[in-house]
Design an enzyme around this catalytic site. Sequence first.
Site, PDB file in Angstrom:
ATOM      1  N   VAL A   1       0.828  -1.203   0.000  1.00 27.56           N
ATOM      2  CA  VAL A   1       0.000   0.000   0.000  1.00 27.56           C
ATOM      3  C   VAL A   1       0.865   1.257   0.000  1.00 27.56           C
ATOM      4  CG1 VAL A   1      -1.693   1.326   1.341  1.00 27.56           C
ATOM      5  CG2 VAL A   1      -1.981  -1.144   1.065  1.00 27.56           C
ATOM      6  N   GLU A   2       1.936   1.239   0.796  1.00 24.01           N
ATOM      7  CA  GLU A   2       2.761   2.434   0.944  1.00 24.01           C
ATOM      8  C   GLU A   2       3.551   2.773  -0.319  1.00 24.01           C
ATOM      9  OE1 GLU A   2       3.221   4.710   3.207  1.00 24.01           O
ATOM     10  OE2 GLU A   2       1.984   3.949   4.825  1.00 24.01           O
ATOM     11  N   SER A   3       4.215   1.794  -0.909  1.00 19.81           N
ATOM     12  CA  SER A   3       5.173   2.099  -1.978  1.00 19.81           C
ATOM     13  C   SER A   3       5.025   1.235  -3.214  1.00 19.81           C
ATOM     14  CB  SER A   3       6.608   1.937  -1.444  1.00 19.81           C
ATOM     15  OG  SER A   3       6.873   0.563  -1.169  1.00 19.81           O
TER      16      SER A   3
ATOM     17  N   TYR B   1      -7.286   3.853   5.126  1.00 17.56           N
ATOM     18  CA  TYR B   1      -5.931   3.305   5.063  1.00 17.56           C
ATOM     19  C   TYR B   1      -5.791   1.979   5.813  1.00 17.56           C
ATOM     20  CZ  TYR B   1      -0.911   2.826   5.717  1.00 17.56           C
ATOM     21  OH  TYR B   1       0.368   2.333   5.752  1.00 17.56           O
TER      22      TYR B   1
END
Length: 209
Positions: A110-112, A186
């Site tokens: 999800v982050e990168s 998130y």
Amino acid sequence: MRRLSPRLLRCAAALALAGGCFGAQAGNQIYEPLAASVRAALHAAVSDQAPPDTRFTRSPERARWLDEMSRRLARRMPDEAGRLEFLRAVHYEATRAGLDPQLVLGLIQVESGFKKYALSTAGARGYMQVMPFWVDLIGTSDSNLFHMRTNLRFGCTILRHYLDIERGDLFRALGRYNGSLGRAEYPNLVRGAWENNWSYALFRVAQNP
């Protein structure tokens, strides 16, 4: 973890299965002053040197986990040697921090989107999208957040810190990690990526020897 409505969960699962990267929403940890004792403990946690991880050669279960996670990650990380090094590092840093490696893989997705040099509009860096202020708080002048092991060490340590603050409440800890405390989008994206792409029923988080 608290849940979204079924409709929104289906959307989160679809995005996770599609392998999307949500970097525009991710990695925006908010600076908060730390007590001196907490700062010292976190500094110690990120500063000690990680020993070579030989456990995969000694444990058939860990070797199966590595093979399975490598198969799933191959499309996103085509280089096999780099992929295996990354997965060993994720396993080591996650279990060292008392985290589920599958959760960490979901968070990284999800982050990168598994991009080593990902850089958000807020300035968060690397696989786990760590904000640079953490280097000033708990790192050293040579802490490079684009270095794989350093980024994973900081990211896992920070998530563990947030879990401790929230007394094990993963929903709230993920909200803090993302800078969206109290909102469900998130945490549920991370959970969707974790459960749909990285769950592994036979794997159990092991204590470091």
